[in-house]
Motif scaffolding. Structure first.
Motif, PDB file in Angstrom:
ATOM      1  N   VAL A 190       0.855  -1.183   0.000  1.00 38.01           N
ATOM      2  CA  VAL A 190       0.000   0.000   0.000  1.00 38.01           C
ATOM      3  C   VAL A 190       0.891   1.232   0.000  1.00 38.01           C
ATOM      4  CG1 VAL A 190      -1.743   1.330   1.264  1.00 38.01           C
ATOM      5  CG2 VAL A 190      -1.904  -1.166   1.178  1.00 38.01           C
ATOM      6  N   TRP A 191       0.705   2.075  -1.007  1.00 37.75           N
ATOM      7  CA  TRP A 191       1.413   3.347  -1.097  1.00 37.75           C
ATOM      8  C   TRP A 191       0.422   4.448  -0.765  1.00 37.75           C
ATOM      9  CZ3 TRP A 191      -0.061   7.448  -4.104  1.00 37.75           C
ATOM     10  CH2 TRP A 191       0.806   8.543  -4.103  1.00 37.75           C
ATOM     11  N   ASP A 192       0.905   5.461  -0.023  1.00 36.85           N
ATOM     12  CA  ASP A 192       0.085   6.651   0.204  1.00 36.85           C
ATOM     13  C   ASP A 192       0.977   7.875   0.192  1.00 36.85           C
ATOM     14  OD1 ASP A 192       0.991   7.392   2.906  1.00 36.85           O
ATOM     15  OD2 ASP A 192      -0.180   5.686   3.627  1.00 36.85           O
ATOM     16  N   THR A 193       0.377   9.042   0.290  1.00 37.71           N
ATOM     17  CA  THR A 193       1.100  10.302   0.117  1.00 37.71           C
ATOM     18  C   THR A 193       1.739  10.848   1.390  1.00 37.71           C
ATOM     19  OG1 THR A 193      -0.952  11.537   0.462  1.00 37.71           O
ATOM     20  CG2 THR A 193      -0.363  10.990  -1.825  1.00 37.71           C
ATOM     21  N   ASP A 194       1.488  10.240   2.531  1.00 37.68           N
ATOM     22  CA  ASP A 194       2.028  10.728   3.800  1.00 37.68           C
ATOM     23  C   ASP A 194       3.429  10.154   4.023  1.00 37.68           C
ATOM     24  OD1 ASP A 194       2.504  11.690   6.331  1.00 37.68           O
ATOM     25  OD2 ASP A 194       0.896  10.560   7.291  1.00 37.68           O
TER      26      ASP A 194
END
Length: 153
Positions: free
Chosen positions: A90-94
């Motif tokens: 899972v990639w996210d922007t934080d």
């Protein structure tokens, strides 16, 4: 949600889905994982037990929930099967890396990372040029010795 379905990449079965900050990203991510593992079993003949399916759905839920709660913008879910494991990324922007909190029987909630660490074969977190990526792997075998479902030792 945008989905890329069933690719071969380095001998692994891969599917990606982007769950944007809509009203139901966690439910959509879980359904994506369920469809992926159903296809892995029905199309590719790789056994996936109900136990493994449940563990994958749990980990996807926890990781996507955290991305949805703490990161502005989209998150990207990558699923792969290879070398006897289901890989969840899972990639996210934080850019802030998650840290498991100390055990506290009085704490209500915020146990997601503890749960993920408890059910996964491996766990990795790394910063990316934008945001971070969390990778977790769950054994496809139900047996602690690593035998696939239905194998008689």
């Amino acid at each position: 949600m945008r989905e890329t379905r069933d690719q071969q990449l380095d001998g692994r079965l891969v599917m990606s889905a982007a769950a944007f900050a809509g009203s139901e990203p966690v439910a959509e991510a879980r359904e994506t994982a369920r469809r992926f593992l159903t296809e892995v079993q029905s199309v590719h003949g790789i056994p996936v037990s109900d136990h493994v399916l449940g563990m994958v759905l749990l980990v996807v839920s926890e990781l996507v929930t955290n991305a949805y709660k703490y990161a502005p913008g989209p998150c990207l879910l990558d699923l792969a099967v290879g070398d006897g494991v289901v890989e969840i990324s899972v990639w996210d922007t934080d850019p802030v890396l998650p840290v498991a909190r100390a055990a506290d029987v009085g704490r209500v909630g915020q146990h997601g990372l503890e749960i993920v660490l408890g059910v996964c074969q491996s766990f990795e977190v790394r910063r990316e040029p934008v945001g971070k990526r969390i990778k977790a792997a769950i054994l496809l075998a139900d047996d602690p010795n690593g035998y696939p479902p239905g194998h008689l030792a």
